[in-house]
Design a protein around this motif. Structure first.
Motif, PDB file in Angstrom:
ATOM      1  N   SER A   5     -18.600 -15.076  38.893  1.00  0.00           N
ATOM      2  CA  SER A   5     -19.674 -14.086  38.719  1.00  0.00           C
ATOM      3  C   SER A   5     -20.558 -14.015  39.963  1.00  0.00           C
ATOM      4  O   SER A   5     -20.939 -12.929  40.406  1.00  0.00           O
ATOM      5  N   LYS A   9     -21.022 -10.880  42.600  1.00  0.00           N
ATOM      6  CA  LYS A   9     -22.367 -10.368  42.909  1.00  0.00           C
ATOM      7  C   LYS A   9     -22.586 -10.302  44.414  1.00  0.00           C
ATOM      8  O   LYS A   9     -23.115  -9.328  44.935  1.00  0.00           O
ATOM      9  N   THR A  12     -20.617  -7.442  45.948  1.00  0.00           N
ATOM     10  CA  THR A  12     -21.258  -6.144  45.684  1.00  0.00           C
ATOM     11  C   THR A  12     -22.434  -5.915  46.624  1.00  0.00           C
ATOM     12  O   THR A  12     -22.648  -4.807  47.110  1.00  0.00           O
ATOM     13  N   SER A  57     -13.899   6.826  31.961  1.00  0.00           N
ATOM     14  CA  SER A  57     -14.488   5.972  33.002  1.00  0.00           C
ATOM     15  C   SER A  57     -16.010   6.063  32.981  1.00  0.00           C
ATOM     16  O   SER A  57     -16.706   5.055  33.138  1.00  0.00           O
ATOM     17  N   ILE A  60     -17.416   4.008  30.122  1.00  0.00           N
ATOM     18  CA  ILE A  60     -17.324   2.567  30.421  1.00  0.00           C
ATOM     19  C   ILE A  60     -18.399   2.148  31.421  1.00  0.00           C
ATOM     20  O   ILE A  60     -19.091   1.141  31.225  1.00  0.00           O
ATOM     21  N   ILE A  61     -18.557   2.940  32.499  1.00  0.00           N
ATOM     22  CA  ILE A  61     -19.575   2.621  33.516  1.00  0.00           C
ATOM     23  C   ILE A  61     -20.971   2.705  32.914  1.00  0.00           C
ATOM     24  O   ILE A  61     -21.855   1.894  33.215  1.00  0.00           O
ATOM     25  N   SER A  63     -21.846   2.116  29.841  1.00  0.00           N
ATOM     26  CA  SER A  63     -22.114   0.931  29.010  1.00  0.00           C
ATOM     27  C   SER A  63     -22.341  -0.316  29.866  1.00  0.00           C
ATOM     28  O   SER A  63     -23.173  -1.170  29.530  1.00  0.00           O
ATOM     29  N   ILE A  64     -21.615  -0.419  30.988  1.00  0.00           N
ATOM     30  CA  ILE A  64     -21.789  -1.572  31.883  1.00  0.00           C
ATOM     31  C   ILE A  64     -23.171  -1.568  32.520  1.00  0.00           C
ATOM     32  O   ILE A  64     -23.813  -2.609  32.681  1.00  0.00           O
ATOM     33  N   THR A  65     -23.646  -0.364  32.906  1.00  0.00           N
ATOM     34  CA  THR A  65     -24.962  -0.248  33.557  1.00  0.00           C
ATOM     35  C   THR A  65     -26.098  -0.139  32.554  1.00  0.00           C
ATOM     36  O   THR A  65     -27.225   0.211  32.926  1.00  0.00           O
ATOM     37  N   LYS A  66     -25.805  -0.395  31.285  1.00  0.00           N
ATOM     38  CA  LYS A  66     -26.814  -0.333  30.220  1.00  0.00           C
ATOM     39  C   LYS A  66     -27.462   1.052  30.128  1.00  0.00           C
ATOM     40  O   LYS A  66     -28.674   1.196  30.092  1.00  0.00           O
ATOM     41  N   SER A  70     -23.550   6.940  34.998  1.00  0.00           N
ATOM     42  CA  SER A  70     -22.118   7.031  34.696  1.00  0.00           C
ATOM     43  C   SER A  70     -21.294   7.207  35.965  1.00  0.00           C
ATOM     44  O   SER A  70     -20.106   7.504  35.906  1.00  0.00           O
TER      45      SER A  70
END
Length: 521
Positions: A5, A9, A12, A57, A60-61, A63-66, A70
């Protein structure tokens, strides 16, 4: 697990652009694989596949970025107009069947130019009247004019994937040709509208729009033709292929792109320039290359166009779930639904208002043509132009955002509306296209060896169009008289014959090309 993880990070943070680009390319690869697996599917095509994968996509993005974003990448209209649009339009011109395109040139230009003006007028007036009644206000006159051009731009790819140009050459030629000319006309008209002073919107302003449009259309075409002929002349004179086929391929790619960029720098229409550049490169320059280079260029241009189109539809699917724009819009659900319905209604009416009358006019002008544009063919042409695509998205972003970002609620509403219209027309109309075409054209007209050939007249004389300096004045006058009567009797066919004779006699000996007797179907 913590180390992995932490490593992700750090990656990124250090490569803020590399990670999103890599992810987007991976999704593009997924589109190619899924598209291949669904190749034989009755309902789905490449455009629909890319949009659906983009939507998945995006979710999904999101949901990942809260539920913050998108997007993997931020869309910039300059990215579209400088890097994505040129290969799409150039390939359309490069791959076109020129004999069919120019034989139906007047009909295609009527649909692609006159038809756009009719469609823009109906859509503009219709939404200008309907939007305030639905409770949506805040747009300027210039915005309404821009929306007219945005929603007059068609995307005929879905229908073209179903039609067979050998079985229905006339129908395929009309749908393909009108689709490309329509996009070019919409962009040129959009640019002309941007120069209009809305405070003085009267008859003179309309004439000014038409004058600017005519200037952009003619000069852009001349620039594209010049670039194509210059490339052909260089390739024929210097014969790059004797040393390296890479150089001649590179020259074609760079000259095509240079013509587009030069047109944009001169404030002309790059889309029109690169389209005609593609036609003339295909007609002359391509024949001056080695056999291996010919195969390579065709596949290279088709590949670049395919990737660019997939990229755009993939982004459209992701952008459908852009929470920021949806939150910024102040319209209620009912009002939004009314706006979408009004636009789709105007698109249907605007399309019908010119397809059927202009088809009747074309049949009258081409009374000797066989076959004519039947009513079933007219329905297919009408339906093919109902879908909206990449150009509509790009023009909407150009009108209502700055580098893909907007802070105005009305502008955000129009961006989300455009995306919804593109999604709806591509998915719903796209899904129904194959069954509709199969229903209207159940028995394909099997192509023969002469399917690409225009009908011949018993009295045709290929020496008619041009005068000869080796013959007497009386003979030339008689020939001119016969040519004039032929022109009045069969205008479209005669103009095409004039061009073929001129091309064989003067153009091909200088710029290269196939033998006059060689089929160009």
């Amino acid at each position: 697990m913590m180390e992995i993880s932490e490593f992700a990070k750090n990656m990124t943070q250090e490569h803020t652009q590399v990670v999103p680009i890599s992810l987007f390319v991976a999704i593009l690869c997924l589109c190619l694989i899924v598209g291949h697996l669904l190749e034989e599917n009755r309902w789905v095509n490449e455009s629909i596949t890319a949009i659906l994968i983009g939507c998945v996509s995006g979710i999904i993005i999101l949901s990942i970025t809260k539920w913050k974003s998108s997007h993997i990448l931020r869309f910039d209209e300059e990215l579209f107009f400088i890097y994505l649009l040129p290969p799409i339009i150039f390939n359309a011109g490069f791959q076109v069947k020129k004999k069919q395109f120019f034989h139906n040139f007047l009909t295609i230009m009527m649909f692609g130019v006159i038809g756009v003006f009719i469609s823009v007028s109906i859509i503009t007036v219709g939404i200008w009247w309907l939007f305030p009644k639905l409770g949506f206000m805040g747009l300027s006159i210039q915005d309404y004019l821009a929306l007219g051009t945005i929603f007059s731009s068609t995307d005929t790819v879905c229908t073209l994937q179903i039609l067979n140009q050998d079985e229905t050459p006339l129908l395929y030629s009309l749908v393909f040709g009108e689709g490309v000319v329509n996009d070019a006309t919409s962009v040129v008209l959009f640019n002309a509208v941007q120069k209009v002073d809305v405070r003085e919107l009267n008859g003179k302003a309309a004439l000014r729009i038409f004058r600017d449009f005519s200037y952009l259309f003619s000069t852009s075409t001349i620039l594209g033709v010049t670039a194509g002929l210059l490339t052909a002349l260089v390739l024929k004179t210097l014969y790059f292929g004797k040393h390296s086929s890479v150089r001649e391929i590179a020259l074609m790619v760079l000259m095509a792109y240079l013509s587009y960029i030069l047109a944009e720098l001169l404030e002309l229409s790059g889309i029109l320039t690169v389209f005609f550049c593609g036609i003339f490169m295909s007609h002359y320059a391509w024949h001056n290359m080695t056999d291996s280079s010919r195969i390579t260029t065709r596949h290279t241009f088709a590949m670049m166009s395919f990737i660019a189109e997939t990229f755009i539809f993939l982004y459209v699917g992701m952008d459908a779930f852009d929470i920021e724009k949806w939150r910024m819009s102040k319209l209620s659900f009912v009002t939004s639904l009314g706006v979408y319905s009004a636009l789709i209604l105007m698109i249907l009416l605007g399309r019908a208002a010119f397809v059927f009358p202009l088809s009747f006019l074309s049949n009258y002008m081409n009374s000797h043509r066989s076959p004519s544009i039947s009513f079933k063919h007219q329905v297919v042409i009408w339906w093919a132009g109902l879908m909206r695509g990449a150009v509509s998205i790009a023009l909407a972003f150009k009108q209502f955002t700055y580098s893909g970002v907007t802070s105005d609620p009305d502008s955000a509403t129009m961006i989300t509306t455009t995306i919804i219209i593109v999604l709806f027309t591509t998915l719903v109309f796209g899904f129904l296209t194959r069954p509709l075409v199969k229903y209207l054209l159940p028995h394909p007209q099997h192509a023969t060896n002469n399917s690409c050939r225009e009908p011949k007249s018993p009295n045709e004389d290929m020496n008619l169009p041009l005068l000869s300096f080796d013959e007497s004045t009386a003979t030339n006058l008689l020939r001119a008289k016969d040519s004039l009567s032929m022109l009045l009797d069969r205008p479209v066919y005669t103009i095409h014959s004039f061009w073929r004779r001129f091309d064989d006699t003067y153009m091909r000996p200088v710029f290269g090309g196939p033998d006059g007797n060689q089929s160009q179907c």
